[in-house]
Design an enzyme around this catalytic site. Structure first.
Site, mmCIF file in Angstrom:
data_model
loop_
_atom_site.group_PDB
_atom_site.id
_atom_site.type_symbol
_atom_site.label_atom_id
_atom_site.label_comp_id
_atom_site.label_asym_id
_atom_site.label_seq_id
_atom_site.Cartn_x
_atom_site.Cartn_y
_atom_site.Cartn_z
ATOM 1 N N VAL A 43 -9.872 15.134 21.105
ATOM 2 C CA VAL A 43 -8.772 14.246 20.737
ATOM 3 C C VAL A 43 -9.156 12.812 21.103
ATOM 4 O O VAL A 43 -9.647 12.548 22.196
ATOM 5 C CB VAL A 43 -7.466 14.669 21.446
ATOM 6 C CG1 VAL A 43 -6.310 13.788 21.009
ATOM 7 C CG2 VAL A 43 -7.160 16.147 21.163
ATOM 8 N N HIS A 44 -8.923 11.901 20.159
ATOM 9 C CA HIS A 44 -9.340 10.514 20.367
ATOM 10 C C HIS A 44 -8.264 9.544 19.895
ATOM 11 O O HIS A 44 -7.331 9.919 19.188
ATOM 12 C CB HIS A 44 -10.675 10.249 19.654
ATOM 13 C CG HIS A 44 -10.589 10.362 18.158
ATOM 14 N ND1 HIS A 44 -10.581 9.263 17.343
ATOM 15 C CD2 HIS A 44 -10.497 11.440 17.348
ATOM 16 C CE1 HIS A 44 -10.490 9.654 16.077
ATOM 17 N NE2 HIS A 44 -10.447 10.972 16.059
#
Length: 123
Positions: A43-44
């Site tokens: 997740v970014h």
């Protein structure tokens, strides 16, 4: 100066993502993402939308890893722009077909640490 056209910061790595990465599959997702995909994803938080179109020959920098993109599916740009989503198949079997939303890349890949930078760089 590096000519990067997309920059993001890794927030967290799902519980099952390391096994996928070690098997050559990196699943990136921006927030918010479907809860059932969180354990599989890295997740970014993107700084902005990609400034250029993704293309073969560009590089994906993830922490200390430098991967060269060898093929880009026809929906990869749209997925990255709208969802922060990209599935990267690293060192895939040459006979493997390219899925519409996928990207193929060559190079070494390790499990990224939260806080590291992800960049797409025009080669």
């Amino acid at each position: 100066m590096d000519d990067f056209y997309y920059e993001s910061t890794i927030l967290r790595v799902g519980d099952e993502a390391a096994d996928l990465i070690n098997g050559g599959i990196l699943i990136l997702f921006g927030e918010p993402l479907p809860r059932d995909l969180e354990s599989l994803s890295v997740v970014h938080k993107p700084a902005d939308n990609p400034a250029l179109e993704i293309r073969a020959g560009d590089e994906l920098w993830l922490g200390g890893a430098r991967l060269t993109l060898t093929a880009v599916g026809e929906r990869a740009q749209e997925n990255l722009t709208t969802l922060g989503h990209m599935v990267v198949y690293v060192n895939p079997d040459p006979a493997a077909g390219l899925l519409p939303g996928a990207v193929h890349a060559e190079g070494p890949l390790g499990v990224p640490e939260p806080g590291c930078e992800l960049r797409l760089v025009r080669a």
